[in-house]
Design a protein around this motif. Structure first.
Motif, mmCIF file in Angstrom:
data_model
loop_
_atom_site.group_PDB
_atom_site.id
_atom_site.type_symbol
_atom_site.label_atom_id
_atom_site.label_comp_id
_atom_site.label_asym_id
_atom_site.label_seq_id
_atom_site.Cartn_x
_atom_site.Cartn_y
_atom_site.Cartn_z
ATOM 1 N N LEU A 1 13.782 1.387 32.809
ATOM 2 C CA LEU A 1 13.414 0.090 32.247
ATOM 3 C C LEU A 1 11.942 0.019 31.875
ATOM 4 N N GLY A 2 11.145 0.926 32.444
ATOM 5 C CA GLY A 2 9.687 0.836 32.325
ATOM 6 C C GLY A 2 9.182 0.727 30.894
ATOM 7 N N LEU A 3 9.503 1.708 30.033
ATOM 8 C CA LEU A 3 8.967 1.689 28.671
ATOM 9 C C LEU A 3 9.656 0.621 27.810
ATOM 10 N N TYR A 4 10.926 0.339 28.148
ATOM 11 C CA TYR A 4 11.600 -0.762 27.465
ATOM 12 C C TYR A 4 10.826 -2.058 27.700
ATOM 13 N N LEU A 5 10.418 -2.217 28.957
ATOM 14 C CA LEU A 5 9.641 -3.382 29.334
ATOM 15 C C LEU A 5 8.296 -3.408 28.614
ATOM 16 N N VAL A 6 7.691 -2.192 28.500
ATOM 17 C CA VAL A 6 6.410 -2.098 27.773
ATOM 18 C C VAL A 6 6.594 -2.575 26.335
ATOM 19 N N LYS A 7 7.654 -2.080 25.694
ATOM 20 C CA LYS A 7 7.895 -2.446 24.299
ATOM 21 C C LYS A 7 8.157 -3.949 24.166
ATOM 22 N N GLU A 8 8.986 -4.482 25.053
ATOM 23 C CA GLU A 8 9.317 -5.906 25.014
ATOM 24 C C GLU A 8 8.075 -6.772 25.230
ATOM 25 N N THR A 9 7.262 -6.328 26.170
ATOM 26 C CA THR A 9 6.048 -7.089 26.488
ATOM 27 C C THR A 9 5.083 -7.093 25.307
ATOM 28 N N ILE A 10 4.954 -5.905 24.677
ATOM 29 C CA ILE A 10 4.034 -5.824 23.535
ATOM 30 C C ILE A 10 4.534 -6.688 22.385
ATOM 31 N N GLU A 11 5.855 -6.710 22.204
ATOM 32 C CA GLU A 11 6.416 -7.585 21.163
ATOM 33 C C GLU A 11 6.091 -9.044 21.462
ATOM 34 N N LYS A 12 6.232 -9.394 22.735
ATOM 35 C CA LYS A 12 5.952 -10.764 23.143
ATOM 36 C C LYS A 12 4.487 -11.120 22.894
ATOM 37 N N LEU A 13 3.606 -10.135 23.029
ATOM 38 C CA LEU A 13 2.172 -10.384 22.829
ATOM 39 C C LEU A 13 1.755 -10.143 21.376
ATOM 40 N N LYS A 14 2.762 -9.938 20.499
ATOM 41 C CA LYS A 14 2.527 -9.751 19.061
ATOM 42 C C LYS A 14 1.699 -8.501 18.754
ATOM 43 N N GLY A 15 1.808 -7.491 19.620
ATOM 44 C CA GLY A 15 1.038 -6.251 19.406
ATOM 45 C C GLY A 15 1.921 -5.136 18.897
ATOM 46 N N ARG A 16 1.408 -3.928 18.929
ATOM 47 C CA ARG A 16 2.217 -2.777 18.503
ATOM 48 C C ARG A 16 1.837 -1.554 19.350
ATOM 49 N N ILE A 17 2.747 -0.628 19.392
ATOM 50 C CA ILE A 17 2.516 0.568 20.217
ATOM 51 C C ILE A 17 3.059 1.793 19.496
ATOM 52 N N ARG B 1 1.300 -10.193 31.675
ATOM 53 C CA ARG B 1 2.054 -9.242 30.861
ATOM 54 C C ARG B 1 1.253 -7.964 30.604
ATOM 55 N N ILE B 2 -0.057 -8.113 30.401
ATOM 56 C CA ILE B 2 -0.880 -6.912 30.201
ATOM 57 C C ILE B 2 -0.846 -6.056 31.458
ATOM 58 N N SER B 3 -0.832 -6.740 32.578
ATOM 59 C CA SER B 3 -0.748 -6.030 33.851
ATOM 60 C C SER B 3 0.559 -5.236 33.926
ATOM 61 N N ILE B 4 1.663 -5.856 33.531
ATOM 62 C CA ILE B 4 2.963 -5.183 33.563
ATOM 63 C C ILE B 4 2.935 -3.928 32.700
ATOM 64 N N LEU B 5 2.386 -4.086 31.479
ATOM 65 C CA LEU B 5 2.475 -2.946 30.570
ATOM 66 C C LEU B 5 1.529 -1.811 30.983
ATOM 67 N N LEU B 6 0.327 -2.149 31.463
ATOM 68 C CA LEU B 6 -0.590 -1.085 31.904
ATOM 69 C C LEU B 6 -0.050 -0.408 33.165
ATOM 70 N N ASN B 7 0.500 -1.246 34.064
ATOM 71 C CA ASN B 7 1.109 -0.724 35.280
ATOM 72 C C ASN B 7 2.148 0.342 34.962
ATOM 73 N N ASN B 8 3.007 0.003 34.001
ATOM 74 C CA ASN B 8 4.082 0.913 33.654
ATOM 75 C C ASN B 8 3.560 2.204 33.032
ATOM 76 N N LEU B 9 2.615 2.071 32.089
ATOM 77 C CA LEU B 9 2.105 3.261 31.403
ATOM 78 C C LEU B 9 1.354 4.162 32.382
ATOM 79 N N ILE B 10 0.534 3.547 33.245
ATOM 80 C CA ILE B 10 -0.276 4.349 34.162
ATOM 81 C C ILE B 10 0.603 4.987 35.252
ATOM 82 N N SER B 11 1.583 4.190 35.727
ATOM 83 C CA SER B 11 2.442 4.774 36.759
ATOM 84 C C SER B 11 3.272 5.923 36.188
#
Lengths: 719, 135
Positions: free
Chosen positions: A683-699, A612-622
């Motif tokens: 879908l990219g940032l939506y996915l980032v937000k969803e992933t961070i929620e799943k990991l109990k983090g915040r953005i 999941r961290i890979s997904i979110l970093l991938n999206n932000l960096i891309s």
């Protein structure tokens, strides 16, 4: 010879000493006493008789004048008579003395009183004295076994009392002539047999000279008396205390004369009236009885005349105006004619008890009405699971009457599928007495199937008041049906959701496979031709297909984020970022180079879900790569990561085109795209937000158009 | 690249999609990766061929590109059956998984198989061929 004279002679003269002439003389005296003239009235003989009589009378201290002229017969008769009288008196006195001595001895013995006498000469005691047998008895020794002297006596006196005794005795001899003291003795000289004695001593003086002759006294053991007195005193004190604390009133009434014989003073507390007031007014007790109770008291007291004791409870008016409850117990005494002569009774204040009883009755009433009016059914079940008690509400709930239910087994009314539940409840209750245990059970309803009930049941088998399993429950058929329907629909939804997930995944995959084929063919064709027009067309086709592919990849990522459980592992950000950078190389093919800086500060190991961290970093960096600012001389992407105990702080910063503030809230929405020109899926940032929620983090983000964008992310350490 | 020297003599492509077999053949031939490309449309047929030619060493491929998602028998099912082939066959063939699957699980599963030496994502390109190990 006169027998009195003979007796006299035997007592005072020894007959053997009498000369024959004297013997004859006494014969003559006897005759004289019988008023018979002597046989030989001869003056010489008369003189001899006269002298004899004179001597005899002298013995009694009577001095007859030595008058020979009185030797005539009448005179001699008078003397003989006198002698006879003196003799008789003496005998009587002696007999009296003997009687008195015997009496004294008996009294002494009975009274345990010993007497003694000690001679006194010149105000000092002389030795030896006289101790009566009883005095020896008081001392606990055999009479005569100890010499009756003061020093011996002192040996038996308690050492602490010896000086006291001596002082008192001396005082009596010197001054007062009498003492009356108590002191302690050791019987038989044994300190264990301590006795208390009272001793009275009196100084006897010679009447003529006034000289002290002797000290006589009496000593008696008063130990028993003292002990009795002490016990009596103690008993008295206790009795008084008892009477003082006794709240009950004792009374006795003479029923013949209808007069109060006695009444204990506690009537002041009970009635507020004194004993005197009750004595003055014999009807006072009755007048104080509450009007409503007077008749019943009279009625119950009729038993008394039959000789039966009576117990009744009634109310009285206390002097202070209060109403008090009394319990009266009366024992009658009947005369021999069978009529009531006397009653003895006790009245007790039972106000508190009655009030408590009334309160209990009242609360029972309330409780019962609560039970009956409650919508909850309440049942008490025996250990054998038979209904012992059920409320009307239970009857209303299931349609059977209380009588129909009571005494039957609970299983008769409970749905067969729930019997196992009941058995489970019983074993739970046995393990946890007095703890309510929740249940949901179906009950039979008369004529119309089953209802669902919900409630709790408690083991009160060892209860004080109610023994059994106490249950209260209510009809929740509607609720349960609703819930069951909800559960079923929820399960269906879950299933649908899972199917949808699988569908999304498999569709995405199936869509992607032909795309990959097409892309491969385009690339192959590109390498086969040099025609500019064809190459341009192929380039557009490739761009379009890559966009579609990315969209599908995003959907796949989304699906996986939703579907897969979090898999915690140590995260190596350096490795991760290198991989991401390699994967994203293609994005930068026909663009100016973008500087990519990675700065990692590791204080501790960070654990989270690598995929999941890979997904979110991938999206932000891309995103940062795609939306770089071509107008800037040195585009860059900066990734700062600092790892602490709490988790990871990640910032992804670029100097790209930036995002207008108006869109900051929207960019995380599904399918939201800022620019028409962007070829993202939305879908990219939506996915980032969803992933961070799943990991109990915040953005959050800071972004200024034309300056750049910074995303700040915090991800907690997961375990 | 020397046009006369091929990386492999015989390369088998197992894929249910005709376009992929076609593309693979084109790419492999164009880049002189294989002298002979043997396209097979299913895992079943691939196994049949290998089994039939297990004694004929020349007929056996040097390398097999194996798709994963195929009807009836997928790539992993093929590997299970492949295991049962004689050592002579297994010794000669190198297996490279070629799939459009991006699932890490698929990649992991493939790489853990002793007969698979590589995992490539479709489409097959010249660049990707360079990554394939030389014999």
């Amino acid at each position: 010879m006169n027998k009195d004279i003979r007796h006299l002679i035997s007592k005072y003269f020894k007959e053997s000493d009498l000369s024959p002439a004297h013997a004859a003389l006494f014969g003559q005296i006897s005759q004289l006493l019988e008023d018979k003239p002597p046989a030989v009235p001869e003056s010489r003989v008369s003189t001899a008789i006269f002298r004899q009589l004179q001597a005899a009378l002298n013995v009694f201290g009577i001095c007859e004048a030595n008058d020979v002229h009185k030797t005539g017969i009448p005179s001699l008769i008078a003397m003989a008579r006198r002698l006879k009288k003196e003799c008789a008196d003496r005998i009587i006195r002696q007999q009296k003395l003997l009687r008195e001595m015997k009496h004294l001895k008996t009294i002494q013995s009975l009274a345990s009183a010993g007497s003694w006498e000690l001679p006194v000469t010149n105000n000092t005691l002389e030795l030896p004295g006289y101790w009566s047998d009883e005095l020896y008895a008081v001392l606990g020794v055999v009479p005569g076994s100890v010499d009756p002297i003061s020093d011996n006596y002192r040996e038996y006196v308690h050492p602490d009392d010896r000086q006291y005794l001596s002082t008192e005795v001396d005082k009596a001899i010197q001054v007062s002539g009498r003492y009356d003291i108590e002191f302690r003795l050791f019987r038989a000289g044994d300190p264990l047999q301590q006795r208390v004695v009272r001793e009275i001593g009196e100084l006897v003086r010679d009447e003529a000279s006034g000289q002290s002759i002797s000290l006589i006294g009496v000593t008696f053991d008063i130990s028993d008396i003292r002990n009795t007195e002490r016990a009596l005193f103690k008993a008295n004190v206790e009795l008084r205390r008892l009477f003082n604390v006794m709240e009950d009133v004792f009374f006795s009434v003479n029923m013949e004369q209808h007069t109060l014989l006695q009444m204990s003073p506690s009537c002041v507390q009970l009635y507020g009236y004194s004993v005197d007031e009750f004595f003055r007014d014999p009807d006072l007790w009755f007048s104080l009885i509450h009007d409503d109770d007077k008749e019943s008291v009279l009625e119950s007291n009729k038993r008394l005349s039959k000789g039966e004791s009576n117990l009744c409870e009634y109310r009285i008016h206390h002097k202070n105006g209060q109403i008090r409850w009394l319990e009266m117990r009366i024992t009658p005494t009947l005369g021999h004619d069978g009529l009531l002569v006397r009653i003895d009774g006790i009245s007790s204040d039972i106000t508190k008890r009655r009030e408590a009883e009334l309160a209990l009755e009242n609360s029972e009433l309330k409780f019962r009405s609560l039970l009956e009016n409650s919508n909850d059914a309440i049942t008490v079940t025996s250990e054998e699971l038979k209904f012992v008690f059920v409320t009307q509400s239970m009857s209303r709930m299931i349609g059977y009457s209380v009588e129909e239910i009571t005494g039957t087994s609970v299983f008769d009314f409970i749905h067969p599928d729930d019997h196992v539940t009941v058995n489970g409840l019983v074993s739970q209750m046995q393990e946890n007495p007095a703890r309510p245990i929740h249940f949901e059970i179906r009950f039979r309803v008369k004529g119309s199937g089953w209802i669902w009930t919900e409630g709790s049941v408690t083991n009160h088998l060892d209860g004080d008041i109610v023994n059994g399993y106490i249950a209260n429950f209510r009809d929740v058929t509607y609720k349960i049906r609703y819930r069951k329907a909800l559960e079923a629909s929820n399960n269906r939804l879950k299933k649908t959701n899972n199917e949808l997930d699988r569908f999304v995944y498999s569709v995405s995959h199936d869509l992607r496979a032909p795309l990959a084929s097409v892309l491969g063919l385009i690339e192959y064709t590109t390498s086969e031709t040099a025609d500019e027009n064809v190459l341009q067309d192929l380039g557009m086709m490739q761009g379009s297909i890559e966009k579609l592919d990315r969209f599908i990849l995003d959907i796949l990522d989304y699906s996986r984020n939703v579907r897969l459980n979090i898999k915690v592992q140590d995260i190596d950000f350096r490795q991760l970022l290198t991989e991401i950078r390699d994967n994203l190389k293609f994005l930068n093919v026909d663009k100016p180079p973008i500087r990519f800086d990675v700065n990692i500060q590791e204080e501790s190991v960070f654990r989270s879900d690598e995929g999941r961290i890979s997904i979110l970093l991938n999206n932000l960096i891309s995103n940062a790569m795609r939306y770089y600012d071509p107008g800037k001389p040195e585009p860059f992407i900066e990734v700062n990561i600092s790892l602490g105990q709490e988790g990871a702080n990640i910032t992804v910063k670029d100097n790209g085109i930036g995002i207008e503030a108006a869109y900051h809230q929207k960019i995380f929405d599904m399918f939201f795209r800022v620019s028409e020109k962007s070829n993202g899926s939305g879908l990219g940032l939506y996915l980032v937000k969803e992933t961070i929620e799943k990991l109990k983090g915040r953005i959050d983000l800071q972004s200024v158009p034309g300056v750049g964008t910074t995303f700040n992310i915090f991800l907690p350490n997961l375990f | 690249m020397d046009s006369n020297s091929f990386n492999y003599e015989k390369v088998m492509v197992v894929d249910d999609a005709e376009i992929d077999r076609f593309l693979a053949k084109k790419v492999l031939t164009k880049h002189a990766f294989a002298r002979e490309v043997l396209p097979v449309d299913s895992a079943v047929n691939a196994l049949g061929y290998l089994s039939e030619n297990q004694e004929n060493k020349d007929a056996l491929p040097d390398l097999i590109f194996l798709d994963i998602n195929m009807p009836r028998m997928n790539g992993f099912d093929f590997l299970e059956e492949y295991k049962k082939l004689p050592e002579s066959v297994k010794k000669k063939c190198i297996i490279v998984m070629l799939s459009s699957s991006l699932l890490p699980e698929d990649r992991e599963l493939a790489m853990n198989n002793p007969y698979v030496c590589q995992f490539l994502n479709k489409p097959l390109t010249a660049d990707k061929l360079k990554e394939v190990v030389n014999p």
